[in-house]
Design a protein around this motif. Structure first.
Motif, mmCIF file in Angstrom:
data_model
loop_
_atom_site.group_PDB
_atom_site.id
_atom_site.type_symbol
_atom_site.label_atom_id
_atom_site.label_comp_id
_atom_site.label_asym_id
_atom_site.label_seq_id
_atom_site.Cartn_x
_atom_site.Cartn_y
_atom_site.Cartn_z
ATOM 1 N N LEU A 82 42.520 48.590 38.565
ATOM 2 C CA LEU A 82 41.283 48.803 37.800
ATOM 3 C C LEU A 82 41.088 47.652 36.820
ATOM 4 C CD1 LEU A 82 41.479 52.631 36.974
ATOM 5 C CD2 LEU A 82 40.685 51.494 39.059
ATOM 6 N N THR A 83 40.013 46.892 37.003
ATOM 7 C CA THR A 83 39.626 45.832 36.073
ATOM 8 C C THR A 83 38.188 46.101 35.632
ATOM 9 O OG1 THR A 83 38.837 44.372 37.858
ATOM 10 C CG2 THR A 83 41.154 44.180 37.207
ATOM 11 N N SER A 84 37.579 45.139 34.964
ATOM 12 C CA SER A 84 36.205 45.324 34.492
ATOM 13 C C SER A 84 35.256 44.412 35.259
ATOM 14 C CB SER A 84 36.113 45.039 32.990
ATOM 15 O OG SER A 84 36.343 43.666 32.738
ATOM 16 N N ASP A 85 33.967 44.716 35.150
ATOM 17 C CA ASP A 85 32.948 43.876 35.777
ATOM 18 C C ASP A 85 32.632 42.659 34.922
ATOM 19 O OD1 ASP A 85 32.479 45.415 38.113
ATOM 20 O OD2 ASP A 85 31.304 46.837 36.947
ATOM 21 N N ARG A 86 32.839 42.777 33.613
ATOM 22 C CA ARG A 86 32.503 41.693 32.690
ATOM 23 C C ARG A 86 33.751 41.194 31.967
ATOM 24 N NH1 ARG A 86 27.157 44.332 29.717
ATOM 25 N NH2 ARG A 86 25.989 44.816 31.628
ATOM 26 N N GLY A 87 33.625 39.969 31.450
ATOM 27 C CA GLY A 87 34.720 39.381 30.691
ATOM 28 C C GLY A 87 34.514 39.560 29.199
ATOM 29 N N VAL A 119 38.939 47.786 41.714
ATOM 30 C CA VAL A 119 37.711 48.167 41.032
ATOM 31 C C VAL A 119 37.414 47.105 39.979
ATOM 32 C CG1 VAL A 119 36.599 49.860 39.530
ATOM 33 C CG2 VAL A 119 38.073 50.633 41.403
ATOM 34 N N GLY A 120 36.192 46.552 39.979
ATOM 35 C CA GLY A 120 35.803 45.577 38.968
ATOM 36 C C GLY A 120 35.664 44.166 39.518
ATOM 37 N N ARG A 121 34.619 43.471 39.105
ATOM 38 C CA ARG A 121 34.341 42.128 39.603
ATOM 39 C C ARG A 121 35.420 41.129 39.207
ATOM 40 N NH1 ARG A 121 28.990 43.711 38.033
ATOM 41 N NH2 ARG A 121 27.666 43.987 39.874
ATOM 42 N N ARG A 122 36.022 41.305 38.042
ATOM 43 C CA ARG A 122 37.024 40.344 37.582
ATOM 44 C C ARG A 122 38.253 40.347 38.482
ATOM 45 N NH1 ARG A 122 35.029 36.428 34.279
ATOM 46 N NH2 ARG A 122 33.195 37.343 33.286
ATOM 47 N N GLY A 123 38.698 41.529 38.864
ATOM 48 C CA GLY A 123 39.838 41.613 39.768
ATOM 49 C C GLY A 123 39.512 41.084 41.151
ATOM 50 N N VAL A 124 38.304 41.410 41.642
ATOM 51 C CA VAL A 124 37.877 40.931 42.963
ATOM 52 C C VAL A 124 37.792 39.410 42.975
ATOM 53 C CG1 VAL A 124 35.972 40.929 44.620
ATOM 54 C CG2 VAL A 124 36.642 43.063 43.500
ATOM 55 N N ALA A 125 37.215 38.834 41.914
ATOM 56 C CA ALA A 125 37.089 37.373 41.846
ATOM 57 C C ALA A 125 38.460 36.706 41.798
ATOM 58 C CB ALA A 125 36.273 36.992 40.611
ATOM 59 N N SER A 137 36.959 47.235 47.853
ATOM 60 C CA SER A 137 36.662 46.982 46.447
ATOM 61 C C SER A 137 35.367 47.690 46.051
ATOM 62 C CB SER A 137 36.541 45.480 46.179
ATOM 63 O OG SER A 137 35.454 44.923 46.922
ATOM 64 N N TRP A 138 35.257 47.931 44.742
ATOM 65 C CA TRP A 138 34.069 48.588 44.174
ATOM 66 C C TRP A 138 33.708 47.886 42.869
ATOM 67 C CZ3 TRP A 138 38.496 50.859 45.833
ATOM 68 C CH2 TRP A 138 38.424 51.701 46.959
ATOM 69 N N THR A 139 32.423 47.698 42.621
ATOM 70 C CA THR A 139 31.978 47.035 41.397
ATOM 71 C C THR A 139 30.710 47.715 40.880
ATOM 72 O OG1 THR A 139 30.642 45.430 42.632
ATOM 73 C CG2 THR A 139 32.905 44.796 42.116
ATOM 74 N N GLY A 140 30.377 47.386 39.618
ATOM 75 C CA GLY A 140 29.094 47.796 39.069
ATOM 76 C C GLY A 140 29.090 49.021 38.186
ATOM 77 N N PHE A 141 30.252 49.658 37.964
ATOM 78 C CA PHE A 141 30.237 50.896 37.178
ATOM 79 C C PHE A 141 31.389 50.981 36.178
ATOM 80 C CE2 PHE A 141 32.380 51.731 41.249
ATOM 81 C CZ PHE A 141 33.631 52.148 40.817
ATOM 82 N N THR A 142 32.080 49.894 35.932
ATOM 83 C CA THR A 142 33.296 49.979 35.125
ATOM 84 C C THR A 142 33.015 50.268 33.652
ATOM 85 O OG1 THR A 142 33.298 47.564 34.803
ATOM 86 C CG2 THR A 142 34.550 48.433 36.659
ATOM 87 N N ASP A 143 31.841 49.908 33.147
ATOM 88 C CA ASP A 143 31.547 50.159 31.732
ATOM 89 C C ASP A 143 31.338 51.637 31.443
ATOM 90 O OD1 ASP A 143 31.827 47.569 31.039
ATOM 91 O OD2 ASP A 143 29.698 47.132 30.778
ATOM 92 N N GLU A 144 30.691 52.340 32.367
ATOM 93 C CA GLU A 144 30.426 53.770 32.192
ATOM 94 C C GLU A 144 30.670 54.502 33.520
ATOM 95 O OE1 GLU A 144 26.585 54.469 30.564
ATOM 96 O OE2 GLU A 144 26.933 53.283 28.762
ATOM 97 N N PRO A 145 31.924 54.693 33.904
ATOM 98 C CA PRO A 145 32.215 55.344 35.191
ATOM 99 C C PRO A 145 31.881 56.828 35.160
ATOM 100 C CG PRO A 145 34.233 54.967 33.953
ATOM 101 C CD PRO A 145 33.137 54.296 33.184
#
Length: 305
Positions: A82-87, A119-125, A137-145
């Motif tokens: 589990l990571t985040s979508d944003r830095g 989960v999260g764009r940062r981990g995927v990248a 992988s899944w992205t786009g909802f890490t701030d408010e799952p």
């Protein structure tokens, strides 16, 4: 205005604009982390009680089930990172990724093939940049799952744990997430979701050394475990998503506060340098005026002779 002074003025304006942005981001993160904390507090009791229910079924019956039974020779494991979508969150993502890589190395040393879910764009990248294989992988909802997001993530993991390893299934399911301890402390950790270590969970669930009661199961213990398996995995993933979201907001708040403070210090330094440059210019101008006046006086005195 001299060239040096113009440079300082321009840098002060630039840093001041950055300071306003980081201050706004700090305030936004502070408001979001409070909401995330409430969600974590609301979801944790349900996840804990569901874990205890699964433990009761596992310890109260002799049924062999993927949820509670260790494989004799485990050869394959799934790791959910589990990571985040944003830095802009300090070392939040790097710590989680580092923990996942250490877990993967440990599992591979034990002779297990590892399938990584992220989960999260940062981990995927991070994994794509290093050309490492990602199972899903899944992205786009890490701030408010939401719980719906947790169900979407859990579905392929449940399917993998129910399959035989020869058909692409896994023997173990691990999760790497960042636990929210406090506003100042967030800890990246790994936990094994499946199969459950019944002895450890039973010890945690037993209040002050009391003996857990015996249970009768209808229609059967296996059917109860089949019903509890998806609920258990979903609740645990949902709680981990909320923990990671709260940790990310806290890390962002801390990082933005540090950036705002650094910007303030830089503005003070640049202002001091700008004042020094201005004073130097004034001194030079005064010197030129005095020199000019002196030369004019000398020239006038010479003409009078």
């Amino acid at each position: 205005m001299g060239a040096q002074l113009r440079v300082y003025k321009r840098r002060i304006r630039s840093v001041s604009a950055t300071k306003k942005i980081t201050k706004a981001m700090e305030m936004i993160a502070a408001s979001r982390v409070v909401k995330a904390q409430r969600k974590v507090a609301a979801s944790t009791p349900y996840a804990n009680e569901l874990t205890r229910a699964v433990t009761a079924v596992g310890t109260g019956s002799n049924t062999k089930h993927p949820l509670t039974t260790e494989a004799e020779n485990p050869t394959r494991a799934a790791v959910l990172l589990l990571t985040s979508d944003r830095g802009l969150a300090g070392a939040f993502n790097s710590n989680a990724i580092k923990t996942a890589e250490q877990l993967t190395e440990r599992l591979e040393r034990d002779g297990k093939q590892v399938d990584t879910y992220i989960v999260g764009r940062r981990g995927v990248a991070h994994y794509n940049f290093r050309e490492r294989k990602i199972a899903e992988s899944w992205t786009g909802f890490t701030d408010e799952p939401t719980y719906a997001n947790a169900k979407k993530v859990a579905a392929p993991l449940i399917e993998a744990i129910e399959k035989e390893t020869a058909d692409g299934g896994v023997d173990e399911l691990h999760i790497v997430f960042t636990e929210f301890v406090s506003m100042m402390t967030q800890t990246a950790l790994d936990a094994r979701l499946l199969p459950l270590r019944l002895e450890e969970v039973a010890e945690e669930a037993r209040p002050q050394g009391e003996i857990l009661p015996l249970y009768d199961f209808e229609p059967s213990a296996e059917d109860v475990l089949d019903a509890l398996l998806p609920r258990y995995v979903e609740s645990r993933i949902y709680n981990a998503l909320l923990q990671s979201a709260a940790s990310k907001h806290a890390a962002t708040r801390r990082a933005m506060k540090s950036a705002t403070d650094n910007a303030g210090e830089l503005i003070e330094t640049l202002t001091r340098l700008a004042n020094q440059a201005r004073q130097a210019e004034i001194t030079q101008e005064i010197s030129e005026i005095v020199g000019g006046a002196s030369a004019l006086a000398d020239a006038t005195a010479g003409s009078d002779r």
